[in-house]
Design an enzyme around this catalytic site. Structure first.
Site, PDB file in Angstrom:
ATOM      1  N   HIS A  33      -5.582  -3.510  -2.638  1.00 23.30           N
ATOM      2  CA  HIS A  33      -5.090  -2.799  -3.793  1.00 23.30           C
ATOM      3  C   HIS A  33      -4.956  -3.500  -5.023  1.00 23.30           C
ATOM      4  O   HIS A  33      -4.538  -2.891  -5.961  1.00 23.30           O
ATOM      5  CB  HIS A  33      -3.795  -1.886  -3.297  1.00 23.30           C
ATOM      6  CG  HIS A  33      -3.964  -1.030  -2.037  1.00 23.30           C
ATOM      7  ND1 HIS A  33      -4.372   0.399  -2.376  1.00 23.30           N
ATOM      8  CD2 HIS A  33      -3.676  -1.196  -0.897  1.00 23.30           C
ATOM      9  CE1 HIS A  33      -4.436   0.960  -1.224  1.00 23.30           C
ATOM     10  NE2 HIS A  33      -3.858   0.081  -0.277  1.00 23.30           N
ATOM     11  N   LYS A  44     -11.922   0.257  -1.897  1.00 27.91           N
ATOM     12  CA  LYS A  44     -10.978   0.854  -2.687  1.00 27.91           C
ATOM     13  C   LYS A  44     -11.604   0.840  -4.091  1.00 27.91           C
ATOM     14  O   LYS A  44     -12.347   1.407  -4.477  1.00 27.91           O
ATOM     15  CB  LYS A  44      -9.584   0.154  -2.620  1.00 27.91           C
ATOM     16  CG  LYS A  44      -9.127   0.335  -0.967  1.00 27.91           C
ATOM     17  CD  LYS A  44      -7.733  -0.144  -0.985  1.00 27.91           C
ATOM     18  CE  LYS A  44      -7.462  -0.236   0.608  1.00 27.91           C
ATOM     19  NZ  LYS A  44      -7.662   1.094   1.415  1.00 27.91           N
ATOM     20  N   SER A  98       0.787  -1.154   0.046  1.00 22.73           N
ATOM     21  CA  SER A  98      -0.011   0.085   0.109  1.00 22.73           C
ATOM     22  C   SER A  98       0.785   1.290  -0.029  1.00 22.73           C
ATOM     23  O   SER A  98       0.337   2.364  -0.393  1.00 22.73           O
ATOM     24  CB  SER A  98      -1.023  -0.129   1.325  1.00 22.73           C
ATOM     25  OG  SER A  98      -0.290  -0.278   2.383  1.00 22.73           O
TER      26      SER A  98
HETATM   27  C1  LIG Z   1      -3.451  -3.441   2.229  1.00 24.87           C
HETATM   28  C2  LIG Z   1      -4.269  -3.172   3.170  1.00 24.87           C
HETATM   29  N1  LIG Z   1      -5.103  -3.964   3.551  1.00 24.87           N
HETATM   30  C3  LIG Z   1      -6.087  -3.726   4.237  1.00 24.87           C
HETATM   31  C4  LIG Z   1      -6.535  -2.511   4.234  1.00 24.87           C
HETATM   32  C5  LIG Z   1      -7.846  -2.171   5.291  1.00 24.87           C
HETATM   33  O1  LIG Z   1      -9.102  -2.129   4.398  1.00 24.87           O
HETATM   34  P1  LIG Z   1     -10.235  -1.203   4.836  1.00 24.87           P
HETATM   35  O2  LIG Z   1      -9.781   0.235   4.588  1.00 24.87           O
HETATM   36  O3  LIG Z   1     -11.386  -1.798   4.119  1.00 24.87           O
HETATM   37  O4  LIG Z   1     -10.414  -1.320   6.240  1.00 24.87           O
HETATM   38  C6  LIG Z   1      -5.980  -1.405   3.631  1.00 24.87           C
HETATM   39  C7  LIG Z   1      -6.543  -0.095   3.584  1.00 24.87           C
HETATM   40  O5  LIG Z   1      -7.055   0.785   4.301  1.00 24.87           O
HETATM   41  C8  LIG Z   1      -4.923  -1.741   2.773  1.00 24.87           C
HETATM   42  O6  LIG Z   1      -4.149  -0.721   2.286  1.00 24.87           O
END
Ligand SMILES: Cc1ncc(COP(=O)(O)O)c(C=O)c1O
Length: 386
Positions: free
Chosen positions: A208, A239, A180
């Protein structure tokens, strides 16, 4: 109170104090802040589906049918037909037997890892994995081994040492598919081979990747042409799907176990059913290919990436619409972030604890909705601070 004040002033003295910026418009390539329009290079709404009229319509129809709050957790009276349908659609999109929806991607990661790995397990985690994976591994009480970023040799040596000395329990390898903050991609084929060799489970976080990589946007496994049915595929609807909520896709036994063991699934009021209804539509749209938007996303990505490279910035090994510009120390990151802000470009400084010390950056994300002119304006502003 004294402790709070001291903790806050320490954070401020290190240039690490953060406050949310308030947006007064909808999400998109252009957003309104303090009454002014900004170009937004800080969104994960990669395909701009958050504004898609069919998704908005589905949410409104869901609100009419169900009202808003879901009233209970999933194992009480909080499972609706929209949750069930969404899970069927996610399973079909990810080509798995079954799927389970969580309230967020964060809740999915903490719930899944904690439910699978017990005290006598070993969790092998890439050093740049998302915080929700780190927290899930901590919660599980398992022995956690951190391997160097995308370093298969290091992982193999850790597997060798730990699996041989392990008396009971299992091994779980877990990785972001698209990282990320760095925008690079995990070597999934090698990870699958190591999982098979050492009889360890493999879990990938497609947050992502879903909607973004793979020929038809199905994520990491499609990108690498991996067919294995054993891999645990976590993802988020927040996303590229433009909605809200997390999920896991895998075989039916995995899903049954998570329903019975994942604490973040069991002990939390379920997603509003109208939100699930909107996501059903989003998954259908993703399933239809969305070739035009995805192509545009990747063209925009190339323009931004090449432009930043030409100016001479270090963009690490970015391979995706997440493009970091490495600047080093917090002060410098804040200076560049403010320069962009003064030019009506929103791409805030990323600082510890999100990234490690000395690795501060501006993290650009491009979406399908940006124009070349938008991207060129951001590049122009970056040229000025070079
Ligand atoms: C790689 C990754 N995993 C999990 C999440 C968590 O997802 P959510 O925003 O739906 O809680 C995110 C982003 O926030 C992320 O970038």
């Amino acid at each position: 109170m004294k402790w709070l004040r001291e903790a806050l002033s320490e954070t401020k003295s290190k240039n690490l104090f953060r406050q949310p910026v308030c947006i007064e418009s909808s999400q998109g390539p252009r957003i309104s802040i303090n009454g002014k329009t900004f170009l937004n290079f800080s969104s994960n709404d990669y395909l701009n589906l958050s504004q898609h009229p069919d998704i908005v319509k589905a949410a409104m129809a869901g609100l009419k049918k169900y009202g808003f709050g879901s009233g209970a957790s999933r194992l009480l009276s909080g499972t609706y037909d929209s949750h069930r349908q969404l899970e069927r659609n996610i399973a079909s999109f990810k080509k798995t037997e079954s799927a389970l929806v969580f309230n967020t991607g964060y809740a999915a990661n903490t719930g899944i890892i904690d439910a699978l790995a017990g005290k006598n397990w070993v969790v092998f985690s890439d050093e740049l994995n998302h915080a929700s994976i780190i927290d899930g591994a901590r919660l599980s009480g398992a022995d956690v081994k951190i391997y160097r970023h995308r370093d298969i040799k290091h992982l193999e040596s850790l597997l060798n040492k730990s699996i041989k000395s392990r008396k009971t329990g299992g091994g779980l390898i877990v990785t972001d598919t698209v990282f990320s903050m760095d925008g690079d991609i995990a070597p999934l084929k090698d990870l699958v081979s190591l999982g098979e060799k050492f009889n360890a489970l493999l879990m990938i976080d497609d947050a992502h990747a879903t909607g973004v990589i793979g020929k038809t946007g199905r994520g990491g496994l499609e990108h690498f042409g991996i067919k294995s049915k054993e891999i645990i595929q976590m993802g988020t609807l927040s996303k590229a799907a433009g909605c809200f909520g997390g999920f896991v896709a895998g075989n039916s036994e995995l899903i049954d176990l998570l329903i019975n063991r994942a604490r973040s699934f069991i002990y939390s009021t379920s997603l509003p059913p109208a939100v699930a209804a909107a996501s059903i539509r989003a998954i259908k749209i993703l399933d239809s290919g969305l070739d035009y938007r995805r192509k545009k996303l990747w063209k925009n990505r190339e323009r931004m990436y090449q432009g930043l490279k030409e100016i001479g910035f270090d963009t690490l090994d970015s391979e995706t619409p997440i493009i970091p510009v490495m600047v080093g120390e917090t002060k410098e990151a804040l200076r560049i972030g403010s320069h962009l802000y003064n030019n009506k470009i929103f791409a805030p400084a990323i600082r510890p604890p999100t990234v490690s010390e000395g690795k501060c950056r501006i993290r650009f994300t491009v979406t399908a909705g940006h124009t070349y002119k938008d991207i060129d304006m951001a590049l122009e502003a970056m040229k000025e601070i070079r």
